[in-house]
Design an enzyme around this catalytic site. Sequence first.
Site, PDB file in Angstrom:
ATOM      1  N   TYR A  33      35.397   7.078 -31.597  1.00 49.06           N
ATOM      2  CA  TYR A  33      35.250   6.186 -32.737  1.00 49.06           C
ATOM      3  C   TYR A  33      33.999   5.351 -32.610  1.00 49.06           C
ATOM      4  O   TYR A  33      33.361   5.316 -31.555  1.00 49.06           O
ATOM      5  CB  TYR A  33      36.490   5.279 -32.881  1.00 49.06           C
ATOM      6  N   LYS A 150      33.121   6.833 -25.987  1.00 49.29           N
ATOM      7  CA  LYS A 150      33.884   5.836 -26.750  1.00 49.29           C
ATOM      8  C   LYS A 150      35.129   6.488 -27.350  1.00 49.29           C
ATOM      9  O   LYS A 150      35.160   6.852 -28.527  1.00 49.29           O
ATOM     10  CB  LYS A 150      32.990   5.209 -27.827  1.00 49.29           C
ATOM     11  N   GLU A 182      33.118  -4.600 -17.362  1.00 51.28           N
ATOM     12  CA  GLU A 182      32.829  -5.093 -18.714  1.00 51.28           C
ATOM     13  C   GLU A 182      34.055  -5.806 -19.246  1.00 51.28           C
ATOM     14  O   GLU A 182      35.083  -5.881 -18.584  1.00 51.28           O
ATOM     15  CB  GLU A 182      32.398  -3.944 -19.638  1.00 51.28           C
ATOM     16  N   LEU A 206      30.680   1.313 -21.145  1.00 46.00           N
ATOM     17  CA  LEU A 206      30.167   1.800 -22.418  1.00 46.00           C
ATOM     18  C   LEU A 206      28.752   1.253 -22.631  1.00 46.00           C
ATOM     19  O   LEU A 206      28.498   0.074 -22.369  1.00 46.00           O
ATOM     20  CB  LEU A 206      31.073   1.327 -23.565  1.00 46.00           C
TER      21      LEU A 206
HETATM   22  N1  PMP Z   1      32.340  -2.073 -23.866  1.00 46.41           N
HETATM   23  C1  PMP Z   1      33.496  -1.664 -24.401  1.00 46.41           C
HETATM   24  C2  PMP Z   1      34.588  -1.197 -23.492  1.00 46.41           C
HETATM   25  C3  PMP Z   1      33.701  -1.700 -25.797  1.00 46.41           C
HETATM   26  O1  PMP Z   1      34.864  -1.296 -26.332  1.00 46.41           O
HETATM   27  C4  PMP Z   1      32.667  -2.198 -26.620  1.00 46.41           C
HETATM   28  C5  PMP Z   1      32.872  -2.304 -28.103  1.00 46.41           C
HETATM   29  N2  PMP Z   1      32.733  -1.092 -28.724  1.00 46.41           N
HETATM   30  C6  PMP Z   1      31.464  -2.594 -26.014  1.00 46.41           C
HETATM   31  C7  PMP Z   1      31.340  -2.522 -24.640  1.00 46.41           C
HETATM   32  C8  PMP Z   1      30.318  -3.117 -26.838  1.00 46.41           C
HETATM   33  O2  PMP Z   1      29.708  -2.068 -27.553  1.00 46.41           O
HETATM   34  P1  PMP Z   1      28.962  -2.349 -28.937  1.00 46.41           P
HETATM   35  O3  PMP Z   1      27.941  -3.391 -28.672  1.00 46.41           O
HETATM   36  O4  PMP Z   1      28.355  -1.043 -29.273  1.00 46.41           O
HETATM   37  O5  PMP Z   1      30.001  -2.792 -29.909  1.00 46.41           O
END
Ligand code: PMP
Length: 276
Positions: A33, A150, A182, A206
Amino acid sequence: MSRIVHVNGEWLPEAEAKVSVFDRGFLMADAVYEVTSVLDGRLVDFAGHLARLRRSLAALDLPSPAGDDALLALHREAVARNALDEGMVYCQVTRGAPAERDFLWPGPEVPPGLVLFTQEKPGLALGAQARAGIAVATVPDLRWGRRDIKTVQLLYPSWAKMIAKGQGADDAWMVEEGLVTEGSSNNAWIVAGGRIVTRGLGEDILAGITRATVLRCAAEAQLAVEERPFTVEEAQGAEEAFVTSATTFVLPVVRIDGRPVGSGAPGPVARRLREL
Ligand code: PMP
């Protein structure tokens, strides 16, 4: 207000939108997603989200439901049909719904599933949390080993956030071998010795699209950045801490496991990066 959502080629009122009980996203979390934020009715960082969706699909050999132009058009249509001004578009691709539940996917005769919906988030640009900062609680990182993809396997991150809430915090930071990986749905950062620090990319986190944007903004503003892991203790003793994600941008973290970070209030670096 009832939303109009996209399900497998159709736009429907949310109450009429249905997916099969045999959908592999539902049964096996066999789905990926993206969440793209919307400000003033416009998609933010869409190119980055599309590129990461392509990467997630490729990593799992998931068939693509549509080309790049079509996916952009669907995102824009979701915003337009729902007159969305401030919020986000959620887009999910699954390996489809075969006739039987089986670990093995029968093959490309099963078309991928595609769902898009919008969610309003008034105050996205400057909410109460951004002004006050948030408290995080640390939990062990018990997720699988390919966190760079993701996927919709969000059981542990959502449970971790609930555990943190139960402890009076707003979110969880996950920790592996003593180092912060994270947040439950965001990348973790600190400001230590005047330098902005965030974990380097790998299969263990991620690659946040907002993380990439913040790194670019920091470079343009000539702020010193180090991509390296940090411990919970280093974060608690840091000048500042913050998290980044599509729907929070730069969000200050003012307490870690009950200990105030810096002055215990949002700091100047997080504020500056958020403005940028
Ligand atoms: N880490 C994780 C585990 C996440 O779920 C997200 C949110 N999608 C992020 C980091 C931040 O990613 P983004 O800046 O692309 O939203």
